[in-house]
Design a protein around this motif. Structure first.
Motif, PDB file in Angstrom:
ATOM      1  N   THR A 173      15.349 -26.854  -9.822  1.00  0.00           N
ATOM      2  CA  THR A 173      16.795 -26.903  -9.531  1.00  0.00           C
ATOM      3  C   THR A 173      17.226 -25.797  -8.579  1.00  0.00           C
ATOM      4  OG1 THR A 173      17.239 -25.551 -11.510  1.00  0.00           O
ATOM      5  CG2 THR A 173      17.313 -27.943 -11.782  1.00  0.00           C
ATOM      6  N   ARG A 174      16.264 -25.195  -7.872  1.00  0.00           N
ATOM      7  CA  ARG A 174      16.602 -24.045  -7.024  1.00  0.00           C
ATOM      8  C   ARG A 174      17.532 -24.409  -5.875  1.00  0.00           C
ATOM      9  NH1 ARG A 174      11.952 -26.223  -5.602  1.00  0.00           N
ATOM     10  NH2 ARG A 174      11.211 -26.235  -3.432  1.00  0.00           N
ATOM     11  N   ARG A 175      17.478 -25.633  -5.420  1.00  0.00           N
ATOM     12  CA  ARG A 175      18.320 -26.044  -4.292  1.00  0.00           C
ATOM     13  C   ARG A 175      19.550 -26.821  -4.748  1.00  0.00           C
ATOM     14  NH1 ARG A 175      13.093 -27.227  -1.839  1.00  0.00           N
ATOM     15  NH2 ARG A 175      12.621 -25.651  -0.256  1.00  0.00           N
ATOM     16  N   ALA A 176      19.742 -26.918  -6.039  1.00  0.00           N
ATOM     17  CA  ALA A 176      20.911 -27.632  -6.558  1.00  0.00           C
ATOM     18  C   ALA A 176      22.179 -26.837  -6.258  1.00  0.00           C
ATOM     19  CB  ALA A 176      20.764 -27.839  -8.058  1.00  0.00           C
ATOM     20  N   ALA A 177      23.303 -27.509  -6.339  1.00  0.00           N
ATOM     21  CA  ALA A 177      24.585 -26.837  -6.149  1.00  0.00           C
ATOM     22  C   ALA A 177      24.768 -25.738  -7.183  1.00  0.00           C
ATOM     23  CB  ALA A 177      25.711 -27.853  -6.250  1.00  0.00           C
ATOM     24  N   ARG A 178      25.561 -24.740  -6.823  1.00  0.00           N
ATOM     25  CA  ARG A 178      25.787 -23.627  -7.746  1.00  0.00           C
ATOM     26  C   ARG A 178      26.291 -24.109  -9.094  1.00  0.00           C
ATOM     27  NH1 ARG A 178      30.111 -21.135  -9.468  1.00  0.00           N
ATOM     28  NH2 ARG A 178      31.470 -22.169  -7.964  1.00  0.00           N
ATOM     29  N   THR A 179      27.070 -25.174  -9.112  1.00  0.00           N
ATOM     30  CA  THR A 179      27.680 -25.666 -10.350  1.00  0.00           C
ATOM     31  C   THR A 179      26.847 -26.735 -11.043  1.00  0.00           C
ATOM     32  OG1 THR A 179      28.945 -27.275  -9.048  1.00  0.00           O
ATOM     33  CG2 THR A 179      30.001 -25.150  -9.525  1.00  0.00           C
ATOM     34  N   ASP A 180      25.617 -26.954 -10.587  1.00  0.00           N
ATOM     35  CA  ASP A 180      24.775 -27.983 -11.187  1.00  0.00           C
ATOM     36  C   ASP A 180      24.678 -27.777 -12.701  1.00  0.00           C
ATOM     37  OD1 ASP A 180      22.646 -30.145 -10.925  1.00  0.00           O
ATOM     38  OD2 ASP A 180      21.554 -28.554 -11.955  1.00  0.00           O
ATOM     39  N   PRO A 181      25.062 -28.786 -13.505  1.00  0.00           N
ATOM     40  CA  PRO A 181      25.096 -28.594 -14.969  1.00  0.00           C
ATOM     41  C   PRO A 181      23.721 -28.400 -15.595  1.00  0.00           C
ATOM     42  CG  PRO A 181      25.547 -30.889 -14.390  1.00  0.00           C
ATOM     43  CD  PRO A 181      25.550 -30.116 -13.101  1.00  0.00           C
ATOM     44  N   THR A 182      22.680 -29.002 -14.983  1.00  0.00           N
ATOM     45  CA  THR A 182      21.348 -28.839 -15.556  1.00  0.00           C
ATOM     46  C   THR A 182      20.859 -27.410 -15.390  1.00  0.00           C
ATOM     47  OG1 THR A 182      20.861 -31.143 -15.009  1.00  0.00           O
ATOM     48  CG2 THR A 182      18.995 -29.716 -15.521  1.00  0.00           C
ATOM     49  N   ARG A 183      21.033 -26.862 -14.199  1.00  0.00           N
ATOM     50  CA  ARG A 183      20.616 -25.477 -13.997  1.00  0.00           C
ATOM     51  C   ARG A 183      21.481 -24.524 -14.821  1.00  0.00           C
ATOM     52  NH1 ARG A 183      20.543 -23.044  -8.078  1.00  0.00           N
ATOM     53  NH2 ARG A 183      22.787 -23.148  -8.411  1.00  0.00           N
ATOM     54  N   ALA A 184      22.780 -24.833 -14.937  1.00  0.00           N
ATOM     55  CA  ALA A 184      23.650 -23.998 -15.756  1.00  0.00           C
ATOM     56  C   ALA A 184      23.163 -23.950 -17.195  1.00  0.00           C
ATOM     57  CB  ALA A 184      25.089 -24.520 -15.693  1.00  0.00           C
ATOM     58  N   ALA A 185      22.746 -25.112 -17.702  1.00  0.00           N
ATOM     59  CA  ALA A 185      22.236 -25.155 -19.072  1.00  0.00           C
ATOM     60  C   ALA A 185      20.947 -24.365 -19.202  1.00  0.00           C
ATOM     61  CB  ALA A 185      22.023 -26.603 -19.497  1.00  0.00           C
ATOM     62  N   LEU A 186      20.086 -24.434 -18.190  1.00  0.00           N
ATOM     63  CA  LEU A 186      18.848 -23.646 -18.228  1.00  0.00           C
ATOM     64  C   LEU A 186      19.153 -22.152 -18.239  1.00  0.00           C
ATOM     65  CD1 LEU A 186      16.518 -25.595 -15.780  1.00  0.00           C
ATOM     66  CD2 LEU A 186      16.124 -25.218 -18.228  1.00  0.00           C
ATOM     67  N   ILE A 187      20.133 -21.735 -17.462  1.00  0.00           N
ATOM     68  CA  ILE A 187      20.515 -20.323 -17.451  1.00  0.00           C
ATOM     69  C   ILE A 187      21.031 -19.905 -18.831  1.00  0.00           C
ATOM     70  CG2 ILE A 187      22.154 -18.643 -16.515  1.00  0.00           C
ATOM     71  CD1 ILE A 187      22.009 -20.228 -13.868  1.00  0.00           C
ATOM     72  N   LEU A 188      21.872 -20.761 -19.421  1.00  0.00           N
ATOM     73  CA  LEU A 188      22.472 -20.433 -20.718  1.00  0.00           C
ATOM     74  C   LEU A 188      21.415 -20.377 -21.823  1.00  0.00           C
ATOM     75  CD1 LEU A 188      25.763 -21.930 -22.086  1.00  0.00           C
ATOM     76  CD2 LEU A 188      23.770 -21.754 -23.551  1.00  0.00           C
ATOM     77  N   TRP A 189      20.673 -21.470 -21.992  1.00  0.00           N
ATOM     78  CA  TRP A 189      19.706 -21.517 -23.089  1.00  0.00           C
ATOM     79  C   TRP A 189      18.486 -20.646 -22.809  1.00  0.00           C
ATOM     80  CZ3 TRP A 189      21.420 -23.532 -27.447  1.00  0.00           C
ATOM     81  CH2 TRP A 189      22.423 -24.494 -27.400  1.00  0.00           C
ATOM     82  N   GLY A 190      18.080 -20.599 -21.539  1.00  0.00           N
ATOM     83  CA  GLY A 190      16.950 -19.739 -21.194  1.00  0.00           C
ATOM     84  C   GLY A 190      17.281 -18.273 -21.368  1.00  0.00           C
ATOM     85  N   GLY A 191      18.503 -17.883 -20.999  1.00  0.00           N
ATOM     86  CA  GLY A 191      18.931 -16.504 -21.218  1.00  0.00           C
ATOM     87  C   GLY A 191      18.986 -16.155 -22.687  1.00  0.00           C
ATOM     88  N   TRP A 192      19.508 -17.076 -23.487  1.00  0.00           N
ATOM     89  CA  TRP A 192      19.521 -16.891 -24.946  1.00  0.00           C
ATOM     90  C   TRP A 192      18.097 -16.644 -25.439  1.00  0.00           C
ATOM     91  CZ3 TRP A 192      22.427 -20.716 -28.737  1.00  0.00           C
ATOM     92  CH2 TRP A 192      22.037 -20.471 -30.042  1.00  0.00           C
ATOM     93  N   LEU A 193      17.163 -17.496 -25.022  1.00  0.00           N
ATOM     94  CA  LEU A 193      15.779 -17.383 -25.482  1.00  0.00           C
ATOM     95  C   LEU A 193      15.152 -16.056 -25.080  1.00  0.00           C
ATOM     96  CD1 LEU A 193      13.283 -18.805 -26.765  1.00  0.00           C
ATOM     97  CD2 LEU A 193      12.759 -19.660 -24.469  1.00  0.00           C
ATOM     98  N   LEU A 194      15.309 -15.671 -23.832  1.00  0.00           N
ATOM     99  CA  LEU A 194      14.637 -14.466 -23.332  1.00  0.00           C
ATOM    100  C   LEU A 194      15.213 -13.195 -23.939  1.00  0.00           C
ATOM    101  CD1 LEU A 194      14.222 -15.405 -19.558  1.00  0.00           C
ATOM    102  CD2 LEU A 194      12.450 -15.398 -21.336  1.00  0.00           C
ATOM    103  N   VAL A 195      16.535 -13.084 -23.957  1.00  0.00           N
ATOM    104  CA  VAL A 195      17.157 -11.858 -24.481  1.00  0.00           C
ATOM    105  C   VAL A 195      16.822 -11.680 -25.955  1.00  0.00           C
ATOM    106  CG1 VAL A 195      19.342 -10.722 -25.001  1.00  0.00           C
ATOM    107  CG2 VAL A 195      19.016 -11.821 -22.775  1.00  0.00           C
ATOM    108  N   THR A 196      16.962 -12.746 -26.730  1.00  0.00           N
ATOM    109  CA  THR A 196      16.691 -12.650 -28.157  1.00  0.00           C
ATOM    110  C   THR A 196      15.216 -12.360 -28.422  1.00  0.00           C
ATOM    111  OG1 THR A 196      18.492 -14.222 -28.566  1.00  0.00           O
ATOM    112  CG2 THR A 196      16.948 -13.815 -30.370  1.00  0.00           C
ATOM    113  N   ALA A 197      14.327 -12.993 -27.663  1.00  0.00           N
ATOM    114  CA  ALA A 197      12.890 -12.765 -27.850  1.00  0.00           C
ATOM    115  C   ALA A 197      12.515 -11.324 -27.536  1.00  0.00           C
ATOM    116  CB  ALA A 197      12.096 -13.722 -26.970  1.00  0.00           C
ATOM    117  N   VAL A 198      13.075 -10.765 -26.474  1.00  0.00           N
ATOM    118  CA  VAL A 198      12.766  -9.388 -26.110  1.00  0.00           C
ATOM    119  C   VAL A 198      13.276  -8.415 -27.175  1.00  0.00           C
ATOM    120  CG1 VAL A 198      13.299  -7.552 -24.461  1.00  0.00           C
ATOM    121  CG2 VAL A 198      12.626  -9.809 -23.632  1.00  0.00           C
TER     122      VAL A 198
END
Length: 626
Positions: free
Chosen positions: A334-359
């Protein structure tokens, strides 16, 4: 990039300009009816897993069951989360999770079912909300995969059948994530951010600062992908923060302003302060290990391998590597998707949750238990659901096919390792997972060239290889009883830790002795440690004072206060415990030694009585030689 829901066996989607939309070859049978049936199967199956044989765990964590008993009998105890209806001391958490159980016990009476069913229903709710969130970002089949991963993660099967506060915390954080996703969308109301912030704030009232681990991910997703100008995006985050502070902060203000003489002592604090509890024992102390009143730093597995180690691995590690692969691949695709792309937004949200909590869980030096990792399970499911769908849609690209193959292979290998580690009750499963995993990994490399029946077979093999291990462990977890303060996944080994953390089961004579004339006293008995008190309280149905709180290290009551209560005739018996705040596992805890002073004073001034192999002291009958 335009993404739509796809059947796992559908043909590759071809990205086209937004004006023309995605082009598909013949769609598979993935219509609304099939999706609704699949969702119903997921939710019913989750309910069966979490409710089946539920009462086998008895009181589960007696510490919280006794507090629920107290809250169902006394409104002050309910408001403050007191361990007993006499309101001596609270549990060492804010009481939102207890409020849910208190209401259940008030409605249906005190029983294992009334205590534990709310936890199971919260688990089903978390799976449903996670499905709804991931569905909005990547389609219904992604949501179903995410929900299945959450439902079958062993630590989820443990906690959603247990009465620790983590069940409510997870439900609230998943709800908050859903609200943030909705708020990011085009033309969304700012009220979604208000709702998300309020959910996190209420999560704080369930388990204090742990609720805030998701905040970097939520704020990052809103600021990066929100469908508004930057200034309005900042205002959205500020609005959510204000809602969070109000929904969680009101309770801290209430407790701090309430006269200390009219409420129980705040357990887990050294100065009867809920702010101290939030920032110290349940706050920064968890990160540093410097927790006054705690057990100090007992962790010897700090580091990047902790989540895969002998303590936490079987709880959460099964799909962690696959999730990291899916996250990295999803962000790349999704690197070339629009800034507001909902799929990438969800990856940022859930992926950030996963990484911060895991660390944080990997490197925190204070009190940390394996079951805390249930907070990772929703993000794990979401990232896999979204990332796997993206990879599947691009499976004609050898890079995507290789990523899918690698994710399945590493998951199968890890499952074999985890199954072999803890007296595996299913030795045949290790071999099956390994063989199926290798076969599925090979087929995924060439899946774009296979015919439809082979594609479906490959999907089935890959899912089986990835979910068989955690599913087996989840079923084993649900099959047996789990109790104590620190439960573990897998086949029951007799519950949590004993001693200070394990609730005693008094014999019939001792129970009858303690319960006799209990209504004449504010507390039928007193004993060091909240879990000790919980066992006697649940057996007698009468208030039992937990001297020193959970660890026996809180200065409540002091020796002078205890002596005054004895003189006032408020306490009938004192029960001798073999752990008198003197240590745990050879380690001397920090904090007050008031409990030790009280125990020594009682032994010096009252005659011991042996009942059912327990030593008690009748505090209404002072020894004549003192």
């Amino acid at each position: 990039m335009t993404l739509v829901a796809a059947d796992p066996a559908a043909e590759v989607e071809t990205a086209t300009p937004a004006a023309s939309g995605p082009v598909h070859t013949k769609p598979d049978l993935a219509g609304p009816v099939a999706q609704r049936i699949a969702l119903a199967v997921l939710l019913v199956g989750t309910a069966l897993l979490y409710l089946w044989n539920l009462s086998s765990s008895g009181w589960a964590n007696a510490f919280y069951s006794a507090a629920a008993q107290a809250g169902a009998e006394n409104w002050t105890a309910m408001l403050f989360g007191s361990s007993d209806a006499g309101n001596a001391i609270t549990v060492d958490k804010t009481p939102a999770a207890l409020w849910v159980i208190d209401i259940s016990v008030r409605l249906f009476g005190l029983s294992s079912w009334s205590v534990l069913v709310p936890q199971a229903l919260m688990g089903v709710g978390a799976v449903a909300v996670l499905y709804a969130a991931v569905r909005r970002a990547a389609g219904p089949w992604s949501g179903l995969l995410a929900g299945a991963v959450l439902a079958l993660t062993p630590v989820a099967a443990l906690i959603f059948r247990f009465n620790n506060p983590d069940a409510l915390l997870v439900l609230l954080l998943v709800t908050a994530a859903y609200c943030v996703q909705r708020g990011i969308e085009k033309d969304a109301s700012r009220w979604w951010f208000v709702a998300g912030g309020a959910a996190v704030g209420f999560g704080f009232l369930a388990k204090m600062l742990q609720a805030f681990l998701v905040l970097p991910a939520f704020a990052g997703a809103a600021l990066i992908a929100g469908d508004r100008p930057l200034g309005r995006r900042v205002l959205d985050v500020v609005t959510a923060g204000a809602a969070m502070v109000l929904s969680g902060g009101w309770y801290l203000v209430l407790v701090e302003l309430w006269p200390g003489s009219a409420r129980p002592y705040i357990g887990g604090s050294q100065n009867d302060s809920i702010v101290e509890l939030a920032l110290g024992y349940n706050g920064l102390g968890r990160l540093t290990g410097d927790e006054t009143g705690g057990l100090g730093n007992l962790n010897f597995d700090v580091g990047p391998g902790r989540l895969f180690g002998s303590q936490m691995g079987a709880h959460i590690a099964w799909l962690l590597p696959a999730a990291l692969i899916c996250l990295a691949a999803g962000l790349y695709l999704t690197r070339r998707a629009a800034r507001t792309d909902p799929t990438r937004a969800a990856l940022i949200l859930w992926g950030g949750w996963l990484l911060v909590t895991a660390v944080v869980f990997s490197f925190m030096n204070g009190i940390v238990h394996p079951y805390y990792t249930v907070a990772l399970a929703p993000a794990l499911g979401a990232v896999i659901g979204i990332g796997a769908t993206l990879l599947w849609q691009h499976r004609a690209d050898i890079r995507a096919a290789t990523a899918m193959s690698g994710a399945v292979l590493v998951t199968a290998i890890l499952a074999a390792v985890l199954l072999a580690r803890n007296d595996d009750p299913y030795p045949w499963l290790r071999a099956a997972v390994g063989v199926i995993g290798v076969g599925a990994a090979v087929l995924l490399l060439v899946v774009a060239r296979l015919d439809r029946p082979m594609v479906r077979a490959t999907v089935a093999l890959a899912i089986a290889a990835c979910l068989a291990g955690p599913a087996a462990y989840s079923i084993a977890t649900a099959a047996g009883p789990h109790n104590g303060a620190i439960p573990s996944v897998g086949p029951s080994r007799g519950g949590g830790f004993g001693g200070l953390f394990g609730a005693p089961e008094p014999g019939p004579t001792l129970t009858a002795t303690l319960a006799a004339d209990a209504d004449r006293y504010r507390w039928a008995a007193a004993v060091v440690g909240s879990s000790n008190a919980a066992g006697y309280q649940l057996a007698t149905r009468a208030p039992v004072m937990a001297v020193g709180g959970f660890n026996g290290t809180d200065p409540a009551p002091t020796l002078q206060e205890f002596q005054q209560l004895v003189d006032d005739g408020a306490i009938h018996f004192f029960i001798r415990s073999h752990i008198m705040a003197g240590g745990f596992g050879g380690h001397t805890p920090s904090g007050s030694q008031a409990a030790t002073e009280i125990a020594e004073w009682v032994q010096a001034h009252y005659n011991p009585i042996t009942v059912d192999d327990a030593t008690i002291y009748d505090l209404t009958q002072r020894a004549t030689n003192t």
